[in-house]
Design a protein around this motif. Sequence first.
Motif, PDB file in Angstrom:
ATOM      1  N   ARG A   1       0.837  -1.271   0.049  1.00  0.00           N
ATOM      2  CA  ARG A   1       0.024   0.167   0.039  1.00  0.00           C
ATOM      3  C   ARG A   1       0.844   1.119   0.126  1.00  0.00           C
ATOM      4  N   ARG A   2       2.039   1.157   0.843  1.00  0.00           N
ATOM      5  CA  ARG A   2       2.770   2.637   0.935  1.00  0.00           C
ATOM      6  C   ARG A   2       3.641   2.550  -0.355  1.00  0.00           C
ATOM      7  N   TRP A   3       3.985   1.431  -0.899  1.00  0.00           N
ATOM      8  CA  TRP A   3       4.980   1.756  -2.276  1.00  0.00           C
ATOM      9  C   TRP A   3       3.878   2.172  -3.446  1.00  0.00           C
ATOM     10  N   GLN A   4       2.505   1.621  -3.530  1.00  0.00           N
ATOM     11  CA  GLN A   4       1.731   2.100  -4.581  1.00  0.00           C
ATOM     12  C   GLN A   4       1.327   3.449  -4.379  1.00  0.00           C
ATOM     13  N   ASP A   5       1.198   3.820  -3.037  1.00  0.00           N
ATOM     14  CA  ASP A   5       0.779   5.366  -2.793  1.00  0.00           C
ATOM     15  C   ASP A   5       1.991   6.259  -3.332  1.00  0.00           C
ATOM     16  N   VAL A   6       3.003   5.966  -3.119  1.00  0.00           N
ATOM     17  CA  VAL A   6       4.179   6.686  -3.342  1.00  0.00           C
ATOM     18  C   VAL A   6       4.398   6.731  -4.868  1.00  0.00           C
ATOM     19  N   LEU A   7       4.473   5.482  -5.520  1.00  0.00           N
ATOM     20  CA  LEU A   7       4.875   5.352  -7.028  1.00  0.00           C
ATOM     21  C   LEU A   7       3.511   5.852  -7.792  1.00  0.00           C
ATOM     22  N   GLY A   8       2.489   5.312  -7.357  1.00  0.00           N
ATOM     23  CA  GLY A   8       1.033   5.670  -8.130  1.00  0.00           C
ATOM     24  C   GLY A   8       1.216   4.695  -9.404  1.00  0.00           C
ATOM     25  N   ASP A   9       0.900   5.316 -10.455  1.00  0.00           N
ATOM     26  CA  ASP A   9       0.947   4.426 -11.761  1.00  0.00           C
ATOM     27  C   ASP A   9       2.206   4.196 -12.322  1.00  0.00           C
ATOM     28  N   GLY A  10       3.222   4.598 -11.786  1.00  0.00           N
ATOM     29  CA  GLY A  10       4.541   4.378 -11.979  1.00  0.00           C
ATOM     30  C   GLY A  10       5.352   2.785 -11.607  1.00  0.00           C
ATOM     31  N   ALA A  11       4.180   2.052 -11.195  1.00  0.00           N
ATOM     32  CA  ALA A  11       4.543   0.733 -11.048  1.00  0.00           C
ATOM     33  C   ALA A  11       3.394  -0.133 -10.568  1.00  0.00           C
ATOM     34  N   VAL A  12       3.707  -1.572 -10.833  1.00  0.00           N
ATOM     35  CA  VAL A  12       2.695  -2.459 -10.295  1.00  0.00           C
ATOM     36  C   VAL A  12       3.440  -3.035  -9.161  1.00  0.00           C
ATOM     37  N   VAL A  13       2.756  -3.178  -8.114  1.00  0.00           N
ATOM     38  CA  VAL A  13       3.151  -3.732  -6.682  1.00  0.00           C
ATOM     39  C   VAL A  13       2.433  -4.782  -6.001  1.00  0.00           C
ATOM     40  N   ARG A  14       2.928  -5.916  -5.940  1.00  0.00           N
ATOM     41  CA  ARG A  14       2.453  -7.032  -5.727  1.00  0.00           C
ATOM     42  C   ARG A  14       3.119  -7.831  -4.421  1.00  0.00           C
ATOM     43  N   THR A  15       2.121  -8.598  -3.594  1.00  0.00           N
ATOM     44  CA  THR A  15       2.796  -9.365  -2.744  1.00  0.00           C
ATOM     45  C   THR A  15       3.443 -10.593  -3.399  1.00  0.00           C
ATOM     46  N   ARG A  16       4.322 -11.279  -2.802  1.00  0.00           N
ATOM     47  CA  ARG A  16       4.783 -12.495  -3.274  1.00  0.00           C
ATOM     48  C   ARG A  16       3.755 -13.514  -3.631  1.00  0.00           C
ATOM     49  N   GLU A  17       2.624 -13.748  -3.032  1.00  0.00           N
ATOM     50  CA  GLU A  17       1.481 -14.569  -3.256  1.00  0.00           C
ATOM     51  C   GLU A  17       0.997 -14.117  -4.441  1.00  0.00           C
ATOM     52  N   GLU A  18       0.627 -12.876  -4.594  1.00  0.00           N
ATOM     53  CA  GLU A  18      -0.164 -12.188  -5.785  1.00  0.00           C
ATOM     54  C   GLU A  18       0.791 -12.478  -6.964  1.00  0.00           C
ATOM     55  N   ALA A  19       2.337 -12.383  -6.894  1.00  0.00           N
ATOM     56  CA  ALA A  19       2.980 -12.274  -8.363  1.00  0.00           C
ATOM     57  C   ALA A  19       3.114 -13.933  -8.546  1.00  0.00           C
ATOM     58  N   VAL A  20       3.269 -14.754  -7.592  1.00  0.00           N
ATOM     59  CA  VAL A  20       3.118 -15.968  -7.860  1.00  0.00           C
ATOM     60  C   VAL A  20       2.022 -16.517  -8.663  1.00  0.00           C
ATOM     61  N   ALA A  21       0.888 -16.106  -7.841  1.00  0.00           N
ATOM     62  CA  ALA A  21      -0.447 -16.682  -8.228  1.00  0.00           C
ATOM     63  C   ALA A  21      -0.743 -16.085 -10.009  1.00  0.00           C
ATOM     64  N   THR A  22      -0.019 -14.973 -10.237  1.00  0.00           N
ATOM     65  CA  THR A  22      -0.282 -14.238 -11.491  1.00  0.00           C
ATOM     66  C   THR A  22       0.474 -15.054 -12.788  1.00  0.00           C
ATOM     67  N   GLY A  23       1.484 -15.820 -12.241  1.00  0.00           N
ATOM     68  CA  GLY A  23       2.245 -16.460 -13.111  1.00  0.00           C
ATOM     69  C   GLY A  23       3.493 -15.591 -13.515  1.00  0.00           C
ATOM     70  N   TRP A  24       3.928 -14.673 -12.788  1.00  0.00           N
ATOM     71  CA  TRP A  24       5.177 -13.919 -13.322  1.00  0.00           C
ATOM     72  C   TRP A  24       6.457 -14.890 -13.260  1.00  0.00           C
ATOM     73  N   PHE A  25       6.495 -15.711 -12.461  1.00  0.00           N
ATOM     74  CA  PHE A  25       7.680 -16.786 -12.238  1.00  0.00           C
ATOM     75  C   PHE A  25       7.471 -17.908 -12.880  1.00  0.00           C
ATOM     76  N   GLY A  26       6.314 -18.304 -13.300  1.00  0.00           N
ATOM     77  CA  GLY A  26       5.854 -19.550 -13.801  1.00  0.00           C
ATOM     78  C   GLY A  26       5.686 -20.381 -12.666  1.00  0.00           C
ATOM     79  N   VAL A  27       5.848 -21.779 -12.748  1.00  0.00           N
ATOM     80  CA  VAL A  27       5.665 -22.666 -11.685  1.00  0.00           C
ATOM     81  C   VAL A  27       6.859 -22.493 -10.662  1.00  0.00           C
ATOM     82  N   VAL A  28       6.416 -22.176  -9.468  1.00  0.00           N
ATOM     83  CA  VAL A  28       7.729 -21.867  -8.507  1.00  0.00           C
ATOM     84  C   VAL A  28       8.106 -23.288  -7.571  1.00  0.00           C
ATOM     85  N   ALA A  29       9.084 -23.613  -7.586  1.00  0.00           N
ATOM     86  CA  ALA A  29       9.761 -24.753  -6.788  1.00  0.00           C
ATOM     87  C   ALA A  29       9.638 -24.187  -5.331  1.00  0.00           C
ATOM     88  N   HIS A  30       9.757 -25.225  -4.366  1.00  0.00           N
ATOM     89  CA  HIS A  30       9.563 -24.885  -2.979  1.00  0.00           C
ATOM     90  C   HIS A  30      10.873 -24.128  -2.528  1.00  0.00           C
TER      91      HIS A  30
END
Length: 375
Positions: free
Chosen positions: A293-322
């Motif tokens: 929330r803080r990073w998105q407030d500072v950067l606004g539309d200058g960035a997409v900010v996600r939690t690890r869980e969100e980034a993994v679920a979106t598939g940014w890294f493909g299947v993630v090994a343990h």
Amino acid sequence: MIEPELLGRSLGQVLPAVAGALGVDLPGAAAARALLGLPAAERVCVVLVDGLGHTNLSQRSGHAPFLRSLLLDSAPLTTTFPSTTATAMGTFGTGLPPGRTAMLGYTVRDPATGRLGNLVSWTDLPPAETWQPERSVLGRLADAGVRVLSVGPARFEGSGLTRAALSGATYRPAESLDQRVDVVARELRRPGVAYLYWGDVDKVGHHAGCDSWEWGDALEALDAQLARLARLLPSGTLLLVTADHGMVDVDPSLRWDVAGTPALAEGVALVAGEPRALHLHLDPAAEAADVVRRWQDVLGDGAVVRTREEAVATGWFGVVAHRVRPVIGDVVVATTGRVTVVDSRTQTPASLGLVGVHGSLTRQEMLVPCLVTQV
């Protein structure tokens, strides 16, 4: 913003497709060959040009008549996220997503030590074979009896990044591009695969910018040598030219420094990655949602900010090994436009002053060429 198509037309499909063109029955090779439309061949030369994005090349194609002639009938590939050399090379070399290779940025946090390691220079990290244990496609081709060569500068022979991404190939050191062209043309008189790397386009882009005249000159020099390579290769050789990522020129007025911005620094123990793609590893007491929330407030539309869980679920890294999951930041940041976020506490002045950068999900960074001809 373009997210990785790790199962579609992507950089990780190139070497499996080459295996398919050679008739080698590796897992996924036939499907990858069909996806990229490669003809059958006994000899294949794969050229990877560091930093030569599809959009960069298209915009400056007047400097590259040979590559332009191949560009007209081609379709680009997507690279990895982060769109950076270490990550892309891990996926290019193994055919596997970053979530399997742990090659997750220019710098990464080693979960075993908590220290920041560099995947390009391979400093402050475990041995390459420990960090990235997956077998490379070139190695599997060699196991199948294919003659496999890798041609690049002498300093890369046996380096951590080479061992992590390209193990199994016989290394042929050559410094200048014309020397590398000569080596490949000579070695491919016999059937097999030759991989040729060229890094000067990326180097010039970092220091002068991808919109500079210097970058145009570097592209012209590359184009002339690749045209010469096509003339020298034995008849019937399949030549494929691709890249690890594209590049954007930064706007210094849109640069944020974590060290000097309390709202960005709060709760963040370590910043890994690079200025266009950041892994934020948090203090134990910090809440990832609060940092997002803080990073998105500072950067606004200058960035997409996600939690690890969100980034993994979106598939940014493909299947993630343990084993790879803790290498990903608690919070992951992808900047937009010409925005960068740096941390002057851990980055050198030279790195802070780069003109051309990459790592994020923009079209210019994510699309790479796939130029194919059978000479």
